[in-house]
Design an enzyme around this catalytic site. Structure first.
Site, short mmCIF file in Angstrom:
data_model
loop_
_atom_site.label_atom_id
_atom_site.label_comp_id
_atom_site.label_asym_id
_atom_site.label_seq_id
_atom_site.Cartn_x
_atom_site.Cartn_y
_atom_site.Cartn_z
N LYS A 1 0.85 -1.18 -0.02
CA LYS A 1 0.19 -0.19 0.01
C LYS A 1 0.82 1.21 -0.22
O LYS A 1 0.54 2.17 -0.80
CB LYS A 1 -1.10 0.00 1.34
CG LYS A 1 -1.57 1.27 1.33
CD LYS A 1 -2.46 1.33 2.79
CE LYS A 1 -1.60 1.97 3.90
NZ LYS A 1 -1.63 3.25 4.00
N ASN A 2 1.88 1.26 0.78
CA ASN A 2 2.68 2.29 1.20
C ASN A 2 3.42 2.64 -0.27
O ASN A 2 3.89 3.92 -0.62
CB ASN A 2 3.31 2.37 2.32
CG ASN A 2 2.69 2.64 3.55
OD1 ASN A 2 1.56 2.96 3.49
ND2 ASN A 2 3.05 2.09 4.64
N ARG B 1 -3.81 11.01 4.01
CA ARG B 1 -2.49 11.95 4.20
C ARG B 1 -1.72 11.95 2.87
O ARG B 1 -1.23 12.77 2.44
CB ARG B 1 -1.78 11.59 5.29
CG ARG B 1 -2.38 11.87 6.67
CD ARG B 1 -1.44 12.06 7.70
NE ARG B 1 -0.43 12.55 7.58
CZ ARG B 1 -0.18 13.79 8.02
NH1 ARG B 1 -1.22 14.47 8.30
NH2 ARG B 1 0.98 14.63 7.70
N CYS C 1 -3.89 13.68 12.52
CA CYS C 1 -3.83 12.40 12.36
C CYS C 1 -3.95 11.91 13.81
O CYS C 1 -3.33 12.42 14.74
CB CYS C 1 -2.29 12.04 11.96
SG CYS C 1 -2.02 10.20 11.77
N ARG D 1 2.46 14.53 12.46
CA ARG D 1 2.95 14.24 11.42
C ARG D 1 3.12 15.43 10.37
O ARG D 1 2.37 15.49 9.46
CB ARG D 1 2.23 12.96 10.52
CG ARG D 1 2.14 11.83 11.46
CD ARG D 1 2.42 10.55 10.54
NE ARG D 1 0.73 10.31 10.06
CZ ARG D 1 0.55 9.01 9.43
NH1 ARG D 1 1.41 8.25 9.09
NH2 ARG D 1 -0.83 8.92 9.17
N PRO D 2 3.59 16.42 10.70
CA PRO D 2 3.61 17.70 10.10
C PRO D 2 4.33 17.56 8.49
O PRO D 2 5.01 16.84 8.36
CB PRO D 2 4.41 18.68 10.94
CG PRO D 2 5.14 17.98 11.57
CD PRO D 2 4.45 16.66 11.80
N VAL D 3 3.88 18.53 7.73
CA VAL D 3 4.31 18.44 6.60
C VAL D 3 5.49 19.65 6.16
O VAL D 3 5.76 19.83 5.05
CB VAL D 3 3.32 18.66 5.32
CG1 VAL D 3 2.20 17.34 5.43
CG2 VAL D 3 2.46 19.70 5.57
N ASP E 1 4.86 0.39 12.25
CA ASP E 1 3.40 -0.12 11.81
C ASP E 1 3.33 -1.49 12.03
O ASP E 1 2.24 -2.11 11.98
CB ASP E 1 3.46 -0.04 10.39
CG ASP E 1 3.23 1.41 9.85
OD1 ASP E 1 2.69 2.41 10.68
OD2 ASP E 1 3.10 1.80 8.57
N ILE F 1 9.02 6.74 17.02
CA ILE F 1 8.50 7.34 15.58
C ILE F 1 7.45 8.38 15.98
O ILE F 1 7.44 9.28 15.31
CB ILE F 1 8.05 6.33 14.72
CG1 ILE F 1 9.27 5.12 14.31
CG2 ILE F 1 7.81 6.81 13.16
CD1 ILE F 1 10.63 5.60 14.20
N ARG G 1 -8.58 0.30 4.71
CA ARG G 1 -7.60 1.17 3.92
C ARG G 1 -6.18 0.47 3.93
O ARG G 1 -5.49 0.81 3.04
CB ARG G 1 -6.90 2.38 4.91
CG ARG G 1 -8.27 3.41 5.22
CD ARG G 1 -7.69 4.65 6.06
NE ARG G 1 -6.52 5.10 5.50
CZ ARG G 1 -5.47 5.31 6.27
NH1 ARG G 1 -5.54 5.03 7.71
NH2 ARG G 1 -4.32 5.80 5.88
#
Length: 430
Positions: free
Chosen positions: A22-23, A96, A120, A125-127, A310, A332, A402
């Site tokens: 998926k990722n 996201r 989230c 989890r900033p961009v 994960d 993390i 998802r």
């Protein structure tokens, strides 16, 4: 809202084929914006996240065609022209990773307006690293009313970008933008996850010049245009690890196929330490557990090749039945122990203090109603339910959809008693 019901106690026996990652798939889909020629992705997972991104790409000008090929599911993406550089909040908020269309839009079209992805449940989890990387490549970035307005009318320029920490999303985003930039780009302190190497392989098949992906330093020599290509998505390492833990939790013998053990070596090492038998083979691995109590172990999440965050929730579910006290240190994400109180509803003994959780193994778990809080937490509750006495019902399983393709079918084929309940009632989905 759908639910998953599990009757615990069944040992698992059989084979589970692993889907495409998926990722990786969602970033490969975004790469289709970089060319006017068709990009064919094989070994594609069919998930809520890929459907969300497909919907956004269609809005931007991509034709998305799904089909079944000789090697499984395929997606053909063709973007003859960018018909819109606008990615609205109501689409970006659903996933996201859809924020990563910003770089390709900017690289090919010179401008974009993309919604910030929002909060989230497992952390901020900033961009900001994404935006700083694009600014380093020469983009002008403005923020207004929750949107990023980006412009590079004369094109992007190569740059040296030194990330303050290993950010997978920012590294991928910078790579997607830099392949069409003028000159050379160097990404220092880059993320090294397998999905980065997969993205680079796809981009190189399209005509890009990327070297070093999968290491901490990535070199990108910008090219004038990219062409179409065919690329096979790598196996999903998180799905592989999840089913490995599920097999250990329930007991029995399960063969995982169409995958790679090197992607999850840190997890497999901990499983062996805990007393699980792991047998690698050419196209995957076999998990065996035929008696004997598990042993408690210590786990610290780290960037790849360390123990994946994960997989932390899934492994914690396994350790609820281990002999002794296991310690989990999450480095993390903050707020990534929200599954702990839900596991407690099944009888687990877990105490959380900041970024550390201590799990005292118990003799048995007992089925109960539990609530999924995020994607990985939701599947940890399913895993626990496989070994809990009686029935466990996991609510809010839209999280599962998802990231896990045909979960009930795959576990059920190995003898698990898992079924989906439609909405709030007890009617099963066919």
């Amino acid at each position: 809202m759908d639910r998953i019901a599990i009757i615990g106690g069944a040992r698992l026996q059989g084979e589970i084929p692993i889907s495409g990652a998926k990722n990786s798939a969602i970033k490969l889909m975004a790469a289709s914006l970089l060319t006017d020629e068709p990009l064919r992705l094989t070994n594609m997972p069919r998930l809520a996240d890929t459907r969300f991104l497909g919907k956004l790409l269609r809005r931007l000008g991509t034709e998305v065609v799904e089909s079944d090929g000789p090697d499984g599911a395929e997606t053909l993406l063709t973007t003859p022209e960018i018909i819109s550089g606008f990615a609205p909040y109501d689409l970006v908020r659903q996933m996201r990773a859809s924020f990563n269309v910003l770089g390709p839009l900017l690289a090919r079209n010179g401008q974009a307006k993309v919604s910030l992805p929002g909060g989230c449940t497992i952390g901020a989890r900033p961009v900001d690293l994404h935006l700083k990387a694009l600014e380093a490549l020469g983009a002008k970035i403005d923020l207004h009313e929750g949107y990023v307005y980006a412009q590079a009318p004369r094109g992007l320029k190569g740059a040296v970008i030194d990330f303050p920490f290993n950010s997978v999303g920012a590294t991928e985003h910078a790579m997607l933008a830099a392949v069409l930039a003028q000159g050379d780009t160097v990404l220092e302190n880059a993320a090294a996850e397998p999905e980065l190497a997969d993205l680079a392989d796809c981009l190189n098949a399209m005509g890009a010049k990327v070297t070093g992906a999968g290491t901490r330093t990535i070199h990108i020599k910008g090219v004038g245009r990219l062409s179409g290509a065919t690329h096979s998505v790598i196996p999903d390492r998180i799905e592989t690890g999840t089913y490995a833990v599920a097999a250990a939790m329930a007991g029995g013998e399960v063969r995982l196929t169409r995958t790679r053990t090197d992607f999850i070596q840190a997890l497999l090492d901990k499983m062996v330490e805990a007393g699980v038998e792991v047998i690698p083979h050419n196209d995957g691995l076999t998990i065996k557990r035929n008696g004997g109590r598990l042993q408690a172990v210590e786990v610290t999440t780290d960037p790849y090749p360390g123990f994946a965050t994960d997989l932390q929730a899934q492994f914690m579910a396994l350790m609820t039945l281990a002999d002794g006290e296991s310690v989990f240190r999450e480095t993390i994400f903050e707020n990534r122990f929200m599954h702990a109180p839900e596991l407690g509803r099944l009888g687990a003994d877990i105490s959380v203090h900041g970024g550390e959780a201590r799990v005292k193994g118990v003799a048995s778990l007992e089925g109960a109603q539990v609530m999924a809080t995020d994607l990985r937490a939701s599947v940890s509750l399913v895993i626990a339910g496989l070994a809990a006495g009686g029935e466990t019902i996991v609510n809010r399983v839209y999280h599962l959809d998802r990231g896990f393709e045909r979960l009930e079918e795959k576990l059920g084929a190995c003898g698990a008693q898992v079924r989906r309940l439609k909405g709030d009632g007890d009617e099963e989905v066919e």
